[in-house]
Scaffold this motif. Structure first.
Motif, PDB file in Angstrom:
ATOM      1  N   ILE A 157      -9.764   4.515  -1.976  1.00  8.80           N
ATOM      2  CA  ILE A 157      -9.476   3.308  -1.187  1.00  8.80           C
ATOM      3  C   ILE A 157     -10.768   2.634  -0.740  1.00  8.80           C
ATOM      4  CG2 ILE A 157      -8.377   2.419   0.920  1.00  8.80           C
ATOM      5  CD1 ILE A 157      -6.538   4.847   0.834  1.00  8.80           C
ATOM      6  N   HIS A 158     -11.742   3.458  -0.303  1.00  9.46           N
ATOM      7  CA  HIS A 158     -12.989   2.945   0.259  1.00  9.46           C
ATOM      8  C   HIS A 158     -14.134   2.959  -0.744  1.00  9.46           C
ATOM      9  CE1 HIS A 158     -10.657   3.499   3.857  1.00  9.46           C
ATOM     10  NE2 HIS A 158     -10.698   4.812   3.757  1.00  9.46           N
ATOM     11  N   ARG A 175     -13.789   1.113  -6.352  1.00 13.10           N
ATOM     12  CA  ARG A 175     -12.912  -0.032  -6.607  1.00 13.10           C
ATOM     13  C   ARG A 175     -13.525  -1.285  -5.986  1.00 13.10           C
ATOM     14  NH1 ARG A 175      -7.904   1.083  -5.436  1.00 13.10           N
ATOM     15  NH2 ARG A 175      -7.416  -1.122  -5.658  1.00 13.10           N
ATOM     16  N   ARG A 202      -7.915  -0.709   6.076  1.00  6.66           N
ATOM     17  CA  ARG A 202      -7.618  -0.358   4.680  1.00  6.66           C
ATOM     18  C   ARG A 202      -6.668   0.837   4.613  1.00  6.66           C
ATOM     19  NH1 ARG A 202     -13.006  -1.769   3.576  1.00  6.66           N
ATOM     20  NH2 ARG A 202     -13.771   0.341   3.915  1.00  6.66           N
ATOM     21  N   ARG A 203      -6.993   1.870   5.395  1.00  2.00           N
ATOM     22  CA  ARG A 203      -6.156   3.076   5.377  1.00  2.00           C
ATOM     23  C   ARG A 203      -4.740   2.760   5.845  1.00  2.00           C
ATOM     24  NH1 ARG A 203      -6.076   7.370   2.656  1.00  2.00           N
ATOM     25  NH2 ARG A 203      -8.322   7.690   2.999  1.00  2.00           N
ATOM     26  N   HIS A 238      -2.925   0.564   3.252  1.00  2.00           N
ATOM     27  CA  HIS A 238      -2.625   1.349   2.047  1.00  2.00           C
ATOM     28  C   HIS A 238      -1.407   2.234   2.267  1.00  2.00           C
ATOM     29  CE1 HIS A 238      -3.041   4.697  -0.863  1.00  2.00           C
ATOM     30  NE2 HIS A 238      -3.475   3.748  -1.667  1.00  2.00           N
ATOM     31  N   ASN A 239      -1.348   2.903   3.391  1.00  2.00           N
ATOM     32  CA  ASN A 239      -0.198   3.760   3.704  1.00  2.00           C
ATOM     33  C   ASN A 239       1.086   2.944   3.852  1.00  2.00           C
ATOM     34  OD1 ASN A 239      -1.761   6.065   3.673  1.00  2.00           O
ATOM     35  ND2 ASN A 239      -2.174   6.021   5.876  1.00  2.00           N
ATOM     36  N   LEU A 266       1.786   0.069   2.385  1.00  3.54           N
ATOM     37  CA  LEU A 266       2.240  -0.435   1.079  1.00  3.54           C
ATOM     38  C   LEU A 266       2.970   0.630   0.267  1.00  3.54           C
ATOM     39  CD1 LEU A 266      -0.802  -2.661   0.033  1.00  3.54           C
ATOM     40  CD2 LEU A 266       1.524  -3.433   0.493  1.00  3.54           C
ATOM     41  N   ARG A 267       2.673   1.872   0.532  1.00  4.67           N
ATOM     42  CA  ARG A 267       3.329   2.973  -0.212  1.00  4.67           C
ATOM     43  C   ARG A 267       4.826   3.039   0.093  1.00  4.67           C
ATOM     44  NH1 ARG A 267       0.280   8.103   1.554  1.00  4.67           N
ATOM     45  NH2 ARG A 267       1.859   9.130   0.250  1.00  4.67           N
ATOM     46  N   GLN A 317       0.152  -6.492  -2.841  1.00  5.13           N
ATOM     47  CA  GLN A 317      -0.579  -5.329  -3.358  1.00  5.13           C
ATOM     48  C   GLN A 317      -1.936  -5.761  -3.913  1.00  5.13           C
ATOM     49  OE1 GLN A 317       0.493  -1.946  -3.421  1.00  5.13           O
ATOM     50  NE2 GLN A 317      -1.600  -1.558  -4.074  1.00  5.13           N
ATOM     51  N   HIS A 363      -4.760  -6.977  -1.416  1.00  6.52           N
ATOM     52  CA  HIS A 363      -5.411  -5.912  -0.650  1.00  6.52           C
ATOM     53  C   HIS A 363      -6.179  -4.939  -1.548  1.00  6.52           C
ATOM     54  CE1 HIS A 363      -3.768  -7.001   3.239  1.00  6.52           C
ATOM     55  NE2 HIS A 363      -2.559  -7.081   2.712  1.00  6.52           N
ATOM     56  N   PHE A 364      -5.594  -4.585  -2.680  1.00  3.00           N
ATOM     57  CA  PHE A 364      -6.223  -3.573  -3.544  1.00  3.00           C
ATOM     58  C   PHE A 364      -6.219  -4.032  -5.001  1.00  3.00           C
ATOM     59  CE2 PHE A 364      -4.525  -1.276   0.149  1.00  3.00           C
ATOM     60  CZ  PHE A 364      -5.722  -0.744   0.639  1.00  3.00           C
TER      61      PHE A 364
END
Length: 624
Positions: free
Chosen positions: A97-98, A101, A118-119, A122-123, A125-126, A152, A155-156
């Motif tokens: 994540i960090h 990428r 970010r963390r 990310h969690n 979006l799961r 999605q 963000h990533f």
């Protein structure tokens, strides 16, 4: 754990807000290494600080990493832990994540870092799937990706192409909802029951126009035709009249009010300041001197006087709180409409069972892209021509080394030609309200200028003065008993003194170009030559300020402001939600036109679109 209070500073109140808290840039950390921590320790300095030294074995080499004042790291990066490294950024365990990428960097505040965001995102979006409210036919027609895919990817993202497609979809959504909101407002207005359809007595209207001491410009005639056409319709008028200071908006309002009077109806004109309301009152009294129309001035300083028998009520916010006989209200005119909240405007209109005609006026130049978004619910008239005899205000950006020479030149102008001058000092913070700190700053400047112009009479006016004190100072200035009036920009609306032909604007870098143009419009109100001297201590701003030396169109200057400084520089637009646009650009005329067409294609709205629009509207209200 992210603090609820800290998140709210970023306008994040719920999980959905978090998903729409977009990165403002990305750091390319795709070039990364994996290794194992072999040593970690805290080193304590003499000053009570800590330094963290971390040794990581990568392939056949060892990398030393240094951090400051993060003693908890030795528990996270303990010997034997596998890490991913990119530059000085680390990540323990997966998924990446960090590091490894394109890493999103977010708007932050104290206690909320990009890493923590970010963390959390990310969690989220799961386990989160968002219902895509945009109709399939619109997505296909405009080649837009699914909403979940866009969230999605913003963000990533895996690459720049994914960033572009996500930005395209989410920018479209932002402008599309603004367009939908404007169309729904326009529909709601047209469904209102009109109080009365006006008949136009062409002979009497022409007689009033002929009696004016000046000829209407071609722009005034064009805009008047648009206004009169509205007044003849079955639906209530909802028109915005935009024009530079001195372009002749007030006389068009007077003619519209005269039509209302001829049809047996009352009219109300609301202005943001006592100064401007009083000026309108004097203008209307002169225009209607031979007709016998009863005009009432309603401000805080006229409290206690009877105001129940007027044909025209002219006033400030006081109009909302006085007992007026408005049962026969045919026309409402609101001057400098951005200075009033939506609730204040609707409060005035809702005092009658049926809807009066509404004419709003503004001297704030409105760029075309903005007119095509939020203001698209209004009919729009632009006065793009100045009356004959009005000379352009010669404008110079004056180097600081020539300040004393400029002061001497002004003193000579005053003594030789008996003219008057304004010196405008900015607010310390851009605001429509003046703080005591602002007043101290302008008072300090006033004291300094008194020592410079010690042979002249200076006056000081600002928004914190009582109305009677403002009126006294302005009357002294009108009688030429004050040579130089030192002022803050908050009171720039409504001052009209033809003998004032020179203006100095201090710290001009704090203003947008359009607002500077409005300020200089307070001089040049006669056939005398007029001048505006611009001072700035900010060298970076000089290139932008130089545009004022050669450009005299408020609209063009507003367009330049929009390109150079963004929507935040455009005075009076904050309440319309433009500052809440996160990805869309107000200079993107193509996307604005596309979203306008898409919003029209979606009529009538599906229940899902209605629900999304209601949510959008509530978000705008809560943010403002």
């Amino acid at each position: 754990m992210l603090s609820k209070t800290a998140l709210e500073k970023l306008n994040i109140f719920k999980n959905e807000d978090l998903l729409h808290h977009y990165p403002f840039r990305y750091e390319d950390l795709r070039n990364y290494k994996q290794g194992v921590v072999i040593s970690s320790k805290n080193i304590y300095t003499r000053f009570g600080k800590t330094v963290q030294k971390i040794l990581v074995k990568i392939d056949a080499g060892i990398k030393e990493m240094t951090y400051f004042n993060q003693p908890f790291l030795i528990k996270t990066l303990r010997p034997g832990v596998s890490v991913s490294l990119a530059g000085n950024e680390y990540e323990v365990n997966g998924p990446l994540i960090h590091t490894g990428r394109l890493v999103p960097i977010y708007p932050e505040t104290k206690g909320v870092s990009s890493k923590a965001l970010r963390r959390r995102i990310h969690n989220l979006l799961r386990f989160t799937k968002i219902q895509d409210w945009l109709p399939n036919n619109i997505r296909i027609k405009f080649n837009l990706i699914d909403l979940n895919q866009a969230i999605q990817q913003i963000h990533f993202p895996k690459n720049q192409a994914q960033i572009n497609s996500a930005t395209k979809r989410l920018s479209f959504d932002e402008l599309f909802l603004l367009q939908l909101e404007a169309i729904e407002q326009q529909k709601a207005w047209k469904e209102k029951k009109l109080s009365y359809r006006f008949n136009l007595d062409q002979e009497k209207i022409l007689s009033l126009i002929v009696s004016l001491p000046f000829d209407l410009t071609s722009a005034q005639n064009r805009c008047l035709k648009e206004i009169l056409s509205d007044l003849e319709k079955n639906q209530p008028m909802n028109r915005l009249l935009q024009g530079d200071v001195g372009s002749g908006k007030t006389v068009l309002a007077a003619i519209a009010i005269y039509v209302s009077y001829l049809n047996g109806f009352k009219s109300v004109l609301m202005a943001p300041t006592t100064i401007l309301a009083s000026q309108h009152f004097n203008t209307f009294t002169a225009v209607f001197a031979k007709i016998g129309i009863k005009i009432q001035l309603v401000t805080s300083s006229t409290k206690g006087r009877s105001a129940s028998d007027g044909d025209i009520y002219i006033g400030t916010h006081a109009l909302l709180f006085r007992k007026l006989n408005l049962s026969n209200l045919g026309l409402v005119v609101i001057d400098e409409q951005h200075r009033f909240g939506v609730k204040q405007r609707s409060q005035l209109i809702s005092q009658t069972k049926t809807t009066p005609h509404l004419l709003t006026m503004t001297a704030t130049p409105i760029p075309r892209t903005i007119a095509l978004t939020v203001y698209s619910n209004l009919d729009f008239s632009i006065l793009d021509e100045m009356p004959a005899g009005r000379k352009v205000v010669k404008t110079w950006v004056v180097p600081l080394r020539k300040r004393l020479s400029a002061y001497h030149w002004i003193e000579t102008q005053i003594n030789t030609h008996h003219i008057q001058a304004f010196i405008v000092c900015p607010l310390i913070e851009p605001s429509e309200k003046e703080t005591m700190q602002d007043i101290r700053a302008v008072t300090h400047e006033f004291n300094q200028l008194n020592s410079v112009f010690n042979q002249l009479k200076l006056g000081l006016i600002h928004g914190r003065l009582k109305n009677k004190d403002k009126d006294h100072i302005l009357e002294q200035f009108r009688k030429n008993k004050i040579n130089i009036l030192v002022a803050t920009p908050v009171i720039e609306v409504g001052i009209d003194f033809p003998n004032a032909t020179v203006m100095i604007i201090e710290n001009a870098e704090r203003f947008g170009l359009a607002q500077l143009h409005q300020l200089r419009g307070r001089v040049g109100r006669s056939e005398k030559n007029s001048y505006c001297l611009i001072f700035s201590q900010n060298q970076l701003a000089l290139k932008r300020l130089k545009y004022l030396e050669t450009n005299y169109s408020g609209l063009k200057l507003a367009e330049l402001d929009l390109k150079l400084r963004g929507p935040g520089s455009l005075y009076g637009l904050k309440q319309h939600g433009f500052l809440q646009l996160k990805l869309a650009s107000l200079t993107d005329i193509d996307l604005i036109n596309l979203t306008r067409q898409a919003a029209l294609d979606c009529q009538p709205l599906t229940s899902l679109l209605k629900k999304q629009l209601e949510k959008h509207t509530m978000n705008q209200i809560s943010l403002n």
